[in-house]
Write a protein that holds these residues in place. Structure first.
Motif, mmCIF file in Angstrom:
data_model
loop_
_atom_site.group_PDB
_atom_site.id
_atom_site.type_symbol
_atom_site.label_atom_id
_atom_site.label_comp_id
_atom_site.label_asym_id
_atom_site.label_seq_id
_atom_site.Cartn_x
_atom_site.Cartn_y
_atom_site.Cartn_z
ATOM 1 N N ILE A 239 8.143 -13.299 47.521
ATOM 2 C CA ILE A 239 7.755 -13.696 48.874
ATOM 3 C C ILE A 239 6.307 -13.282 49.138
ATOM 4 O O ILE A 239 5.507 -14.052 49.678
ATOM 5 N N ALA A 240 5.959 -12.063 48.707
ATOM 6 C CA ALA A 240 4.578 -11.595 48.868
ATOM 7 C C ALA A 240 3.619 -12.472 48.075
ATOM 8 O O ALA A 240 2.512 -12.779 48.534
ATOM 9 N N GLU A 241 4.040 -12.901 46.867
ATOM 10 C CA GLU A 241 3.174 -13.759 46.044
ATOM 11 C C GLU A 241 2.906 -15.090 46.724
ATOM 12 O O GLU A 241 1.829 -15.668 46.569
ATOM 13 N N ARG A 242 3.889 -15.586 47.460
ATOM 14 C CA ARG A 242 3.686 -16.855 48.170
ATOM 15 C C ARG A 242 2.736 -16.687 49.356
ATOM 16 O O ARG A 242 1.978 -17.600 49.695
ATOM 17 N N LEU A 243 2.800 -15.522 49.990
ATOM 18 C CA LEU A 243 2.047 -15.316 51.229
ATOM 19 C C LEU A 243 0.616 -14.847 50.979
ATOM 20 O O LEU A 243 -0.286 -15.166 51.753
ATOM 21 N N ILE A 248 -6.521 -11.625 46.879
ATOM 22 C CA ILE A 248 -5.942 -10.304 47.103
ATOM 23 C C ILE A 248 -5.128 -9.864 45.886
ATOM 24 O O ILE A 248 -5.208 -8.714 45.444
ATOM 25 N N LEU A 249 -4.348 -10.790 45.327
ATOM 26 C CA LEU A 249 -3.518 -10.454 44.175
ATOM 27 C C LEU A 249 -4.342 -10.162 42.932
ATOM 28 O O LEU A 249 -3.929 -9.403 42.060
ATOM 29 N N GLY A 250 -5.502 -10.797 42.825
ATOM 30 C CA GLY A 250 -6.332 -10.638 41.638
ATOM 31 C C GLY A 250 -6.264 -11.868 40.759
ATOM 32 O O GLY A 250 -5.222 -12.525 40.675
ATOM 33 N N ALA A 251 -7.370 -12.184 40.108
ATOM 34 C CA ALA A 251 -7.478 -13.425 39.341
ATOM 35 C C ALA A 251 -6.436 -13.517 38.234
ATOM 36 O O ALA A 251 -5.923 -14.591 37.928
ATOM 37 N N GLY A 252 -6.104 -12.411 37.613
ATOM 38 C CA GLY A 252 -5.190 -12.457 36.479
ATOM 39 C C GLY A 252 -3.756 -12.111 36.809
ATOM 40 O O GLY A 252 -2.924 -12.011 35.896
ATOM 41 N N TYR A 253 -3.440 -11.955 38.092
ATOM 42 C CA TYR A 253 -2.114 -11.470 38.465
ATOM 43 C C TYR A 253 -1.008 -12.391 37.959
ATOM 44 O O TYR A 253 -0.035 -11.951 37.367
ATOM 45 N N ARG A 332 2.328 -32.949 38.283
ATOM 46 C CA ARG A 332 2.970 -33.596 39.429
ATOM 47 C C ARG A 332 3.964 -32.690 40.130
ATOM 48 O O ARG A 332 4.582 -33.091 41.108
ATOM 49 N N ALA A 333 4.131 -31.485 39.623
ATOM 50 C CA ALA A 333 5.041 -30.526 40.250
ATOM 51 C C ALA A 333 4.285 -29.749 41.323
ATOM 52 O O ALA A 333 3.169 -29.282 41.098
ATOM 53 N N ALA A 334 4.885 -29.634 42.491
ATOM 54 C CA ALA A 334 4.231 -28.966 43.615
ATOM 55 C C ALA A 334 4.302 -27.452 43.445
ATOM 56 O O ALA A 334 5.304 -26.911 42.978
ATOM 57 N N ARG A 335 3.237 -26.774 43.839
ATOM 58 C CA ARG A 335 3.222 -25.309 43.773
ATOM 59 C C ARG A 335 4.313 -24.746 44.691
ATOM 60 O O ARG A 335 4.498 -25.212 45.813
ATOM 61 N N GLY A 336 5.005 -23.743 44.184
ATOM 62 C CA GLY A 336 6.081 -23.145 44.957
ATOM 63 C C GLY A 336 7.399 -23.861 44.830
ATOM 64 O O GLY A 336 8.394 -23.447 45.431
#
Length: 377
Positions: A239-243, A248-253, A332-336
């Motif tokens: 959930i945090a990754e989506r928000l 903030i997470l970092g380029a390589g997270y 063609r797959a949507a993120r999330g």
């Protein structure tokens, strides 16, 4: 008096907290027995074969379990589905691994089943997908079945597992006493002596037969709750990754979710061999009078996190520079988007419908007269 009241309140809160912890532990155990208990069982579905190592057993009828229990019926040629008619005006050969075969869904809910529902009865969609087949086994299957089916079009649908080190071996699996066994070490880096020793056969059979069992330690760690939430992308971390933005997470997270940086994919010569084998598929299709399309399936992480698997790119890059027809569904797959069924990692029915629609629409654009999509369902 005041200290006695405070002590009494603290005791009550301690009891409440303890009760809550016990309830959570009991919930974890309940989730285990409702959602995670049991083991996979696909015994009897496969037979040993010289050219591809193993194949589906012709005429198999039964229930198999791979995350979920589902019915499987194979025809006399040894592929999932009814006997081949071979008299349709327009025929499509669909080759690939578990995704094409349709794990772990009823036949009508798999990609091929959904494609059949989208076209008229005079269009035949032939499913020659076999679980765990790699690129070389699919190439051998196309060479074998294309002259029999005589399709107008051959589709090879792949995902990154098709060129894992052990899957790039025609003898990567064998069948003993109905069990499909690996001829590679558990780390998938070393081939075992074949035929497999009796001790190795018994070791693998014991592992396949091992019942998963509940343990207090796992419940104390809330493992079943965490797994239940993670499989449905409801874990607090997800959930945090989506928000949170990547800044903030970092380029390589998100790279922690990339699979093909693992050692079993780190063989450049093997990846080159996979590219060459896909080219050979197109050649084999053309030799039997068919056109060829390569379809690239996204795995759950590629779609959800919008990742790119390095090994897949290594295999695809030379092909993209050619005239090969490529339908890359990763784009063609949507993120999330959650593509997979919990407990299995394979597509759920909504995803198979999406993938089938994309493939059928792609073919219909190429054959607007011979292959028209139905509008009544």
């Amino acid at each position: 008096m005041t200290s006695h009241v405070v002590s009494s309140k603290g005791w009550k809160w301690g009891l409440r907290l303890s009760a809550l912890v016990v309830v959570i532990w009991c919930l974890d155990a309940a989730i285990y027995y409702i959602f995670h208990d049991g083991r996979d069982d696909i015994r009897g579905l496969f037979v040993a074969e010289n050219s591809r190592g193993y194949a589906l057993k012709p005429g198999f009828r039964g229930v198999v379990t791979d995350g979920y229990a589902f019915n499987v019926a194979t025809n006399s040629r040894g592929y999932r589905g009814a006997e081949w008619r071979l008299n349709e005006k327009f025929r499509v050969l669909m080759a690939g691994n578990s995704f094409v075969f349709g794990l772990p869904l009823p036949a009508k809910d798999g990609i091929v089943g959904k494609m059949r529902a989208q076209v008229s009865a005079d269009v035949g969609i032939y499913n020659v997908g076999v679980p765990s087949y790699g690129v070389l086994q699919s190439l051998e299957t196309i060479r074998r079945e294309c002259p029999v089916i005589k399709p107008r079009h051959v589709v090879y649908a792949m995902d990154f597992n098709d060129f894992r080190r052990d899957h790039m071996d025609l003898r990567s699996r064998t069948v003993v006493d109905g069990y499909k066994l690996s001829t590679w070490s558990d780390d998938r880096l070393k081939r075992l002596p074949t035929p497999l020793s009796k001790a190795e056969v018994n070791r693998q059979k014991a592992r396949l037969n091992a019942e998963t069992s509940w343990s207090l330690r796992q419940s104390l760690q809330l493992r079943s709750i965490r797994m239940f939430l993670a499989q449905r992308y409801l874990h607090p971390r997800q959930i945090a990754e989506r928000l949170l933005p990547d800044s903030i997470l970092g380029a390589g997270y998100r790279q922690r979710y990339v699979f093909t940086t693992r050692s079993e994919f780190g063989f450049p010569d093997v990846l080159k061999e996979a590219t060459a084998a896909i080219r050979d598929m197109a050649t084999a299709a053309h030799a039997c009078g068919a056109s060829f399309t390569l379809v690239v399936f996204p795995n759950a992480s590629e779609a959800y996190y919008q990742l790119t698997e390095p090994a897949t790119e290594t295999v695809l890059t030379p092909l993209l520079a050619s005239t090969m027809d490529i339908l890359d569904l990763r784009k063609r797959a949507a993120r999330g988007e959650n593509l997979a069924r919990p407990r299995s990692g394979y597509y759920h029915a909504r995803t198979t419908h999406w993938a089938a629609t994309e493939i059928t629409r792609h073919l219909a654009k190429r054959y607007p007269v011979a292959l028209k999509m139905r509008t009544d369902g």
